[in-house]
Structures are given as structure tokens and as C-alpha cells.
Design a protein around this motif. Structure first.
Motif, PDB file in Angstrom:
ATOM      1  N   LEU A 107      31.159 -38.231 -21.792  1.00 20.72           N
ATOM      2  CA  LEU A 107      32.239 -37.268 -21.991  1.00 20.72           C
ATOM      3  C   LEU A 107      32.011 -36.001 -21.186  1.00 20.72           C
ATOM      4  O   LEU A 107      30.909 -35.463 -21.141  1.00 20.72           O
ATOM      5  N   ASN A 108      33.074 -35.536 -20.552  1.00 22.84           N
ATOM      6  CA  ASN A 108      33.015 -34.296 -19.784  1.00 22.84           C
ATOM      7  C   ASN A 108      32.657 -33.133 -20.706  1.00 22.84           C
ATOM      8  O   ASN A 108      33.304 -32.911 -21.727  1.00 22.84           O
ATOM      9  N   GLU A 109      31.621 -32.380 -20.352  1.00 29.21           N
ATOM     10  CA  GLU A 109      31.142 -31.296 -21.218  1.00 29.21           C
ATOM     11  C   GLU A 109      32.184 -30.187 -21.390  1.00 29.21           C
ATOM     12  O   GLU A 109      32.266 -29.566 -22.454  1.00 29.21           O
ATOM     13  N   THR A 110      32.981 -29.954 -20.356  1.00 31.60           N
ATOM     14  CA  THR A 110      34.008 -28.919 -20.443  1.00 31.60           C
ATOM     15  C   THR A 110      35.055 -29.275 -21.494  1.00 31.60           C
ATOM     16  O   THR A 110      35.451 -28.438 -22.320  1.00 31.60           O
ATOM     17  N   ILE A 111      35.499 -30.538 -21.477  1.00 27.44           N
ATOM     18  CA  ILE A 111      36.476 -30.996 -22.458  1.00 27.44           C
ATOM     19  C   ILE A 111      35.898 -30.925 -23.863  1.00 27.44           C
ATOM     20  O   ILE A 111      36.548 -30.460 -24.801  1.00 27.44           O
ATOM     21  N   GLN A 112      34.657 -31.373 -23.994  1.00 30.75           N
ATOM     22  CA  GLN A 112      34.009 -31.362 -25.305  1.00 30.75           C
ATOM     23  C   GLN A 112      33.894 -29.937 -25.847  1.00 30.75           C
ATOM     24  O   GLN A 112      34.146 -29.687 -27.032  1.00 30.75           O
ATOM     25  N   LYS A 113      33.543 -28.991 -24.977  1.00 30.79           N
ATOM     26  CA  LYS A 113      33.391 -27.601 -25.400  1.00 30.79           C
ATOM     27  C   LYS A 113      34.722 -27.020 -25.848  1.00 30.79           C
ATOM     28  O   LYS A 113      34.799 -26.307 -26.865  1.00 30.79           O
ATOM     29  N   LYS A 114      35.799 -27.321 -25.114  1.00 28.96           N
ATOM     30  CA  LYS A 114      37.120 -26.809 -25.482  1.00 28.96           C
ATOM     31  C   LYS A 114      37.568 -27.366 -26.824  1.00 28.96           C
ATOM     32  O   LYS A 114      38.171 -26.660 -27.638  1.00 28.96           O
ATOM     33  N   ILE A 115      37.292 -28.640 -27.056  1.00 28.99           N
ATOM     34  CA  ILE A 115      37.668 -29.256 -28.326  1.00 28.99           C
ATOM     35  C   ILE A 115      36.935 -28.587 -29.475  1.00 28.99           C
ATOM     36  O   ILE A 115      37.522 -28.249 -30.510  1.00 28.99           O
ATOM     37  N   GLU A 116      35.637 -28.379 -29.302  1.00 33.13           N
ATOM     38  CA  GLU A 116      34.827 -27.806 -30.370  1.00 33.13           C
ATOM     39  C   GLU A 116      35.195 -26.349 -30.645  1.00 33.13           C
ATOM     40  O   GLU A 116      35.126 -25.886 -31.787  1.00 33.13           O
ATOM     41  N   GLU A 117      35.595 -25.617 -29.607  1.00 34.26           N
ATOM     42  CA  GLU A 117      35.948 -24.203 -29.787  1.00 34.26           C
ATOM     43  C   GLU A 117      37.327 -24.031 -30.433  1.00 34.26           C
ATOM     44  O   GLU A 117      37.547 -23.094 -31.202  1.00 34.26           O
ATOM     45  N   VAL A 146      34.236 -31.700 -33.991  1.00 31.99           N
ATOM     46  CA  VAL A 146      35.477 -31.444 -34.720  1.00 31.99           C
ATOM     47  C   VAL A 146      35.514 -32.312 -35.974  1.00 31.99           C
ATOM     48  O   VAL A 146      35.193 -33.502 -35.931  1.00 31.99           O
ATOM     49  N   SER A 147      35.899 -31.708 -37.095  1.00 30.93           N
ATOM     50  CA  SER A 147      35.958 -32.468 -38.347  1.00 30.93           C
ATOM     51  C   SER A 147      37.159 -33.410 -38.332  1.00 30.93           C
ATOM     52  O   SER A 147      38.120 -33.196 -37.584  1.00 30.93           O
ATOM     53  N   LYS A 149      39.339 -33.698 -40.597  1.00 26.38           N
ATOM     54  CA  LYS A 149      40.495 -32.960 -41.106  1.00 26.38           C
ATOM     55  C   LYS A 149      41.178 -32.200 -39.973  1.00 26.38           C
ATOM     56  O   LYS A 149      42.411 -32.226 -39.854  1.00 26.38           O
ATOM     57  N   GLN A 150      40.396 -31.506 -39.139  1.00 26.85           N
ATOM     58  CA  GLN A 150      40.969 -30.768 -38.012  1.00 26.85           C
ATOM     59  C   GLN A 150      41.676 -31.721 -37.053  1.00 26.85           C
ATOM     60  O   GLN A 150      42.776 -31.447 -36.574  1.00 26.85           O
ATOM     61  N   TYR A 151      41.023 -32.834 -36.771  1.00 27.13           N
ATOM     62  CA  TYR A 151      41.574 -33.840 -35.865  1.00 27.13           C
ATOM     63  C   TYR A 151      42.876 -34.411 -36.412  1.00 27.13           C
ATOM     64  O   TYR A 151      43.866 -34.554 -35.684  1.00 27.13           O
ATOM     65  N   LEU A 152      42.891 -34.718 -37.703  1.00 32.06           N
ATOM     66  CA  LEU A 152      44.067 -35.329 -38.321  1.00 32.06           C
ATOM     67  C   LEU A 152      45.257 -34.370 -38.327  1.00 32.06           C
ATOM     68  O   LEU A 152      46.382 -34.776 -38.032  1.00 32.06           O
ATOM     69  N   ILE A 153      45.005 -33.102 -38.647  1.00 31.48           N
ATOM     70  CA  ILE A 153      46.100 -32.120 -38.675  1.00 31.48           C
ATOM     71  C   ILE A 153      46.716 -31.969 -37.275  1.00 31.48           C
ATOM     72  O   ILE A 153      47.935 -31.986 -37.110  1.00 31.48           O
ATOM     73  N   GLY A 154      45.869 -31.816 -36.262  1.00 30.72           N
ATOM     74  CA  GLY A 154      46.364 -31.675 -34.893  1.00 30.72           C
ATOM     75  C   GLY A 154      47.124 -32.914 -34.444  1.00 30.72           C
ATOM     76  O   GLY A 154      48.155 -32.818 -33.771  1.00 30.72           O
ATOM     77  N   THR A 155      46.633 -34.086 -34.841  1.00 28.34           N
ATOM     78  CA  THR A 155      47.273 -35.345 -34.468  1.00 28.34           C
ATOM     79  C   THR A 155      48.616 -35.520 -35.168  1.00 28.34           C
ATOM     80  O   THR A 155      49.607 -35.917 -34.545  1.00 28.34           O
ATOM     81  N   LEU A 156      48.666 -35.212 -36.444  1.00 27.22           N
ATOM     82  CA  LEU A 156      49.905 -35.371 -37.210  1.00 27.22           C
ATOM     83  C   LEU A 156      51.042 -34.547 -36.612  1.00 27.22           C
ATOM     84  O   LEU A 156      52.133 -35.071 -36.336  1.00 27.22           O
ATOM     85  N   PHE A 157      50.793 -33.256 -36.405  1.00 25.68           N
ATOM     86  CA  PHE A 157      51.851 -32.386 -35.902  1.00 25.68           C
ATOM     87  C   PHE A 157      52.146 -32.641 -34.424  1.00 25.68           C
ATOM     88  O   PHE A 157      53.303 -32.583 -33.998  1.00 25.68           O
ATOM     89  N   GLY A 158      51.104 -32.907 -33.641  1.00 18.10           N
ATOM     90  CA  GLY A 158      51.309 -33.177 -32.224  1.00 18.10           C
ATOM     91  C   GLY A 158      52.103 -34.454 -31.994  1.00 18.10           C
ATOM     92  O   GLY A 158      53.071 -34.469 -31.226  1.00 18.10           O
ATOM     93  N   ASN A 159      51.697 -35.533 -32.657  1.00 17.94           N
ATOM     94  CA  ASN A 159      52.398 -36.810 -32.496  1.00 17.94           C
ATOM     95  C   ASN A 159      53.803 -36.760 -33.076  1.00 17.94           C
ATOM     96  O   ASN A 159      54.717 -37.402 -32.563  1.00 17.94           O
ATOM     97  N   MET A 160      53.977 -36.005 -34.147  1.00 17.95           N
ATOM     98  CA  MET A 160      55.289 -35.891 -34.770  1.00 17.95           C
ATOM     99  C   MET A 160      56.318 -35.349 -33.766  1.00 17.95           C
ATOM    100  O   MET A 160      57.436 -35.848 -33.665  1.00 17.95           O
ATOM    101  N   ILE A 161      55.897 -34.358 -33.005  1.00 24.62           N
ATOM    102  CA  ILE A 161      56.802 -33.745 -32.032  1.00 24.62           C
ATOM    103  C   ILE A 161      56.946 -34.611 -30.776  1.00 24.62           C
ATOM    104  O   ILE A 161      58.048 -34.920 -30.327  1.00 24.62           O
ATOM    105  N   TYR A 162      55.798 -35.026 -30.205  1.00 26.73           N
ATOM    106  CA  TYR A 162      55.811 -35.749 -28.935  1.00 26.73           C
ATOM    107  C   TYR A 162      56.544 -37.081 -29.051  1.00 26.73           C
ATOM    108  O   TYR A 162      57.383 -37.415 -28.207  1.00 26.73           O
ATOM    109  N   ILE A 163      56.274 -37.833 -30.107  1.00 32.81           N
ATOM    110  CA  ILE A 163      56.905 -39.138 -30.271  1.00 32.81           C
ATOM    111  C   ILE A 163      58.394 -38.982 -30.588  1.00 32.81           C
ATOM    112  O   ILE A 163      59.204 -39.837 -30.234  1.00 32.81           O
ATOM    113  N   PHE A 164      58.749 -37.879 -31.242  1.00 35.12           N
ATOM    114  CA  PHE A 164      60.163 -37.633 -31.505  1.00 35.12           C
ATOM    115  C   PHE A 164      60.931 -37.545 -30.189  1.00 35.12           C
ATOM    116  O   PHE A 164      61.995 -38.165 -30.028  1.00 35.12           O
ATOM    117  N   PHE A 165      60.413 -36.799 -29.238  1.00 37.47           N
ATOM    118  CA  PHE A 165      61.105 -36.648 -27.970  1.00 37.47           C
ATOM    119  C   PHE A 165      61.041 -37.928 -27.130  1.00 37.47           C
ATOM    120  O   PHE A 165      61.978 -38.224 -26.381  1.00 37.47           O
TER     121      PHE A 165
END
Length: 212
Positions: A107-117, A146-147, A149-165
Motif C-alpha cells: 500500500l502506498n504510504e501517502t494514501i495510508q497516511k491520508k486515510i488514517e488522518e 481506521v476503525s 465504524k469510521q469506514y462504514l459511516i464514510g462508505t454508507l454516505f458516500g455510496n448512497m450519493i454516488y450510486i444514486f447518480f
């Protein structure tokens, strides 16, 4: 070992006519093949979505289009959203508990750091602006700290919008039915995000007061 298992799985799927039609973008052919069997349609659209979230060999728009054509806009959107979340959860849990060591060094360290922050916010934005394959977001999140719970919340709202469009694309235009869903979707998204933001502000104020 993992690469061999993935290659073998793709090989088996390629022997299935429906999967080949999906990769070729032959929506009508796939629809004709599966329209007489609702259970098969439900099973394979779920399977396709799980695969898409694990290895991203199937364009997400194709799966969403199939769901909308088969089930109509409302049910197609709900089923696409539900199966996408299921696929994300399965991939996240499998990587975190069984394959984390394998992907850790890749995994790219930059991506991992952004996710964790940024946690939830990064996952949410990544779902809305897919600069990387869905599978990469799932794997990167699972490898990071990332926990769930954090992952699930971001996924729920993100997918809800993106898949709608994405679900709007097969329709070609906004109908009265779609407009109602837009209003409902805005309410569903805005209220939790407002409460979550308020909770973060309260936590920051409380932490500042404690430090002082």
C-alpha cells in the motif's frame, strides 16, 4: 497464492455466460438471459457487486445499470446501494483479519497516511470522487488503522450519493419519481452529517477545555 486464487476465480467466472456478457457490456443480452429467473438475477447481481469491490474487474456502472433495468429506478437503486455496502464490508473484513500483512507493504504510504488522518471523511470523499478503484479504497482502509465504524459511516454516505447518480444514467433524464428520491436523499444525508459535525465540534471544545 492469493494471485493464483484470484486468477482461478476470474477463470471460473469467465465460463459463466452472464459474466462474459457483463464484461462485454451486453446489457440486453444479460437481461434476456436472466429476466425469467428472479432468484438468479438477485444472486448474480450480488455476486458481481462483491467481486467489483474485491478486485474491480467489473465496471460499477454496468452493475448499477443492470439493477435499474431489471428492478426499476427505486428498487434498482436500493439494491445497488445495499449490495455495494455488503461488498465493501466483506472486502474490508477479509483484508483486515486475513490479508492485512500481505497488503501492508504494497500500500502506498501517502494514501495510508491520508486515510488514517482523515478517517471517515477520506473514505466518504473517495466514494464520491473515485480517483482510485473501489477495491483499492476498501483494501487501503482495511490495512490502515481506521476503525470499522469510521469506514462504514464514510462508505454508507458516500455510496448512497454516488450510486444514486449512477442510477440516473440509465434513465437518461430526471423524472418526477427521481425528483422525489433526490429530496429524500438530501434529507437522509444532511441530517446525519450535521449531527456528526456537531459531535466533532463538541469533542474538540471538550478536549480543549480539558487541556486548559
Amino acid at each position: 497464492m492469493l494471485l493464483l486464487a484470484t486468477a482461478y476465480t476470474i477463470y471460473i467466472l469467465l465460463q459463466f455466460e452472464g459474466f462474459s456478457l457483463l464484461l462485454d457490456g451486453d446489457i440486453e443480452g444479460l437481461r434476456a438471459m436472466m429476466e425469467d429467473n428472479l432468484l438468479s438475477t438477485i444472486f448474480f447481481t450480488l455476486l458481481f457487486m462483491v467481486i467489483q469491490n474485491a478486485v474491480s474487474v467489473i465496471p460499477l456502472i454496468l452493475i448499477v445499470t443492470i439493477n435499474v433495468l431489471f428492478f426499476g429506478f427505486a428498487y434498482g437503486y436500493v439494491w445497488s446501494f445495499f449490495t455495494s455496502v455488503i461488498g465493501c464490508i466483506i472486502t474490508f473484513l477479509v483484508v483486515r483479519f486475513w490479508l492485512q500483512d500481505f497488503f501492508m507493504d504494497k500500500l502506498n504510504e501517502t494514501i495510508q497516511k491520508k486515510i488514517e488522518e482523515n478517517g471517515t471523511f477520506f473514505v466518504f470523499i473517495s466514494r464520491l470522487v473515485p480517483v482510485a478503484p473501489t477495491s483499492l479504497i476498501n483494501i487501503a482502509s482495511a490495512v490502515s488503522t481506521v476503525s470499522f465504524k469510521q469506514y462504514l459511516i464514510g462508505t454508507l454516505f458516500g455510496n448512497m450519493i454516488y450510486i444514486f447518480f449512477l442510477s440516473l444514467i440509465p434513465l437518461g433524464l430526471m423524472s418526477a419519481e427521481v425528483e422525489k428520491f433526490v429530496l429524500i436523499l438530501i434529507a437522509i444525508i444532511a441530517i446525519p452529517l450535521f449531527l456528526y459535525r456537531k459531535k466533532l465540534r463538541f469533542a474538540k471544545v471538550k478536549a480543549k477545555a480539558t487541556n486548559e
